[in-house]
Design a protein around this motif. Sequence first.
Motif, PDB file in Angstrom:
ATOM      1  N   THR A 296       0.860  -1.179   0.000  1.00 44.94           N
ATOM      2  CA  THR A 296       0.000   0.000   0.000  1.00 44.94           C
ATOM      3  C   THR A 296       0.899   1.233   0.000  1.00 44.94           C
ATOM      4  N   HIS A 297       0.326   2.381  -0.297  1.00 45.71           N
ATOM      5  CA  HIS A 297       1.120   3.608  -0.233  1.00 45.71           C
ATOM      6  C   HIS A 297       1.570   3.876   1.201  1.00 45.71           C
ATOM      7  N   ALA A 298       2.736   4.489   1.343  1.00 46.23           N
ATOM      8  CA  ALA A 298       3.314   4.705   2.673  1.00 46.23           C
ATOM      9  C   ALA A 298       3.568   6.168   2.975  1.00 46.23           C
ATOM     10  N   TYR A 299       3.032   7.076   2.166  1.00 45.09           N
ATOM     11  CA  TYR A 299       3.181   8.500   2.492  1.00 45.09           C
ATOM     12  C   TYR A 299       2.530   8.778   3.851  1.00 45.09           C
ATOM     13  N   CYS A 300       1.416   8.104   4.093  1.00 43.74           N
ATOM     14  CA  CYS A 300       0.770   8.133   5.406  1.00 43.74           C
ATOM     15  C   CYS A 300       0.571   6.686   5.832  1.00 43.74           C
ATOM     16  N   CYS A 301       0.863   6.380   7.088  1.00 41.65           N
ATOM     17  CA  CYS A 301       0.670   5.013   7.565  1.00 41.65           C
ATOM     18  C   CYS A 301       0.185   5.043   9.009  1.00 41.65           C
TER      19      CYS A 301
END
Length: 798
Positions: free
Chosen positions: A681-686
């Motif tokens: 998944t995208h990791a800019y925000c986690c």
Amino acid sequence: MMEKQDSLDLFAEHGKYMKGKHLVTIFHNEQNLYTVLRIRVEETNDQYEDKEAVITGYFPKMHEQETYIFYGELKDHPKFGVQFLATHFRKDIPQTKQGVVNYLSSELFKGIGKKTAETIVETLGENAISRILNQPSLLDQIPRLPPEKAKSLYDTLMEHQGLEQAMIALNQYGFGPQLSMKIYQAYKEQTLEVIQKNPYKLVEDIDGIGFGRADELGYHLGITGNHPDRIRAACLYILETESMQAGHVYMEGRALLPSVKKLLEENNRDVIEFNDISNEIVKLQEEGKIMIEEQRLYLPSLYFSEKGLVTNIKRILQQTQYNEQFPESEFLLTLGKLEERLNVQYAPSQKDAIHTALMSPMILLTGGPGTGKTTVIKGIVEMYADLHGCSLEIKDYKKEEPFPFLLTAPTGRAAKRMSESTGLPAVTIHRLLGWNGSEGFDRHEESPLEGKILIVDETSMVDIWLANQLFKAIPENMQVILVGDEDQLPSVGPGQVLKDLLLSERIPTVRLTDIYRQAEGSSIIELAHEIKKGRLPANISAQQADRSFFRCGPGQIATVVEKVVQNAKKKGYSSKDIQVLAPMYKGPAGIDRLNEIVQEIFNPNTDGTRKELSFGEVKYRIGDKVLQLVNQPENHVFNGDMGEIVSIFYAKENTEKQDMIVVSFDGAEATYTRQDLNQITHAYCCSVHKSQGSEFPIVILPVVKSYYRMLRRNLLYTAITRSKQFLILCGEEDALRLGVERADEQARLTSLTQRLTEEVLIQSAEENETIVPLNIEEALMKIDPMIGMESITPYDFM
């Protein structure tokens, strides 16, 4: 069970099919059996006129030049072109008498000649194959057919036709092709027998099938009310749910019984008696599927993990060779030389920690941010090397000679940070133990680790399962140092290992409390320690050199985060430097929405020239920051690792004819086809949990009341301590205050502390003397003033 031919006719009537000879397998995934193949079309009831077709679906390995019938529908993919998406398939079975004879006497059925095949067809008729599949005992009627050949014939038929029957039946029960294939892989030819006899067994054996799904199937099969299988499945489901979602190692009987009763009575008019539940729990215990101790009920894996961990901790603590291996005078002189060489001055508490670690078989080292844990770890390693006369350079050791220092952490990012601070190699615990997925761990009691000293960082992240595996692999005469912050979030998996070890007071412990980074003027560290005490500083909303607070409501979070990230980008910060943290995925202030915003800032595709691949509502692009969600031991990539997409290949650009994404995790590359994209998944925000073990130059932390269910002191503390240079808080001050004042109300149920207290004896004062924190002043007075002066005489001073 329905006759096979009837079921196939049913599909032919109500769906599209495509019949053809298998030419080549383009792609086949051994794990989930996803397959792409090409056939020469012989017959179809769909509007398709080409001579060949691409078939996709979940199949076992298909035999080339064999004819199959696939059921599904045609799809026109924008990149792959026209494909037939098959939900089910069957091997084409001849329908004429001669065709069946030729089939049974083929090379597929060893030992069955043409004469025997003719006898089978004459005895059982043209539908001999379907009759044998449904009633194998019919082969007893065949003259001169030995039992071993009859069994071989039936097994071969099941291998080639049993899957088809199972897939058709599973589809009728409401299971999709992927889940159906997973079920078939578990039970093989017994699939239908298992499901029809006890559908609740799926809860125990198949990931992704919960009690509700099995109960619905049970209802259609007439299994309702207080049926024993139904009650057993509910008991196991509640226990597993509590361990995986709440982190409990056990449940008390008085809590389990009403939970099971409530689950069983949902959408069901039948009243379930506690006595019926108790009877099934006793049977589960007798079968070893539930362990009961006093009033505590455990899943076996958790019960034995706790017991095993205690056994190995006890074994390690009973080693006595470390207690007096170096006189205090030698330790202090070596420490002084180290301080001079490194140009550092260890504080008294740090000296105590180094001394205790080197003089003990095992210690716990705990402390909050800025208390010097990293400094102590480096000091332990350097002092060990100096006192034992060993090198810190791997190149100085022969191939067969193990490197003495083993440094490890639960995540790749934590291991990397550990390596950077010590200058020594550090790996994840999974990699250290040689985890290879379904085959388990390479390192264990019979093949232990090699080395002299083991240092584990971020121990608060280690669950009871992994802790047990690690300690099983620790050999005799290896010193163990567990490092962590007891105030951080507990592990994602069950247990609270570090907290329980500390509470037991059975292991030598050093708590670092003095804040050394405070001298650098870090208001972030000050804030973290205030939160740990359950309070917010009065100046929480005041602008600090390294900390800001932007007041806004839930609907404004996205805008604030967008502006903060844009400003940081203008100042030269990259996506790797900035980490947005949030506790929930959905909503206007959730992880999913914030990922979209930050991706458009750092990696937009406004002109459409950047390669991208859509997966659901997510668009992946080259350069995207992504997060691994599952372990991939074959690629040395593990849950929680962050990486960057370095390549995207479209189906028309590679021989596999599949869309693929390549992600680099600090040099280790992993390739994902379209069906594997749910692993990243995208990791800019986690989530805060996923950020544990890492530090980032800039952390942006939204805090609003809509997060209420997740807002707790340890979560906020963990999030804030991820920041190295700048912390940007945004949201509602009341929400932040509420979370800080709210201790973790969901205390985990574990018995590790009790087991350690009962089974590990406290050392006597005499035995424990060498591991009491060292009083530097007293130790200096004990040093022999003539040490090192054996060849010196008074005349040398004249």
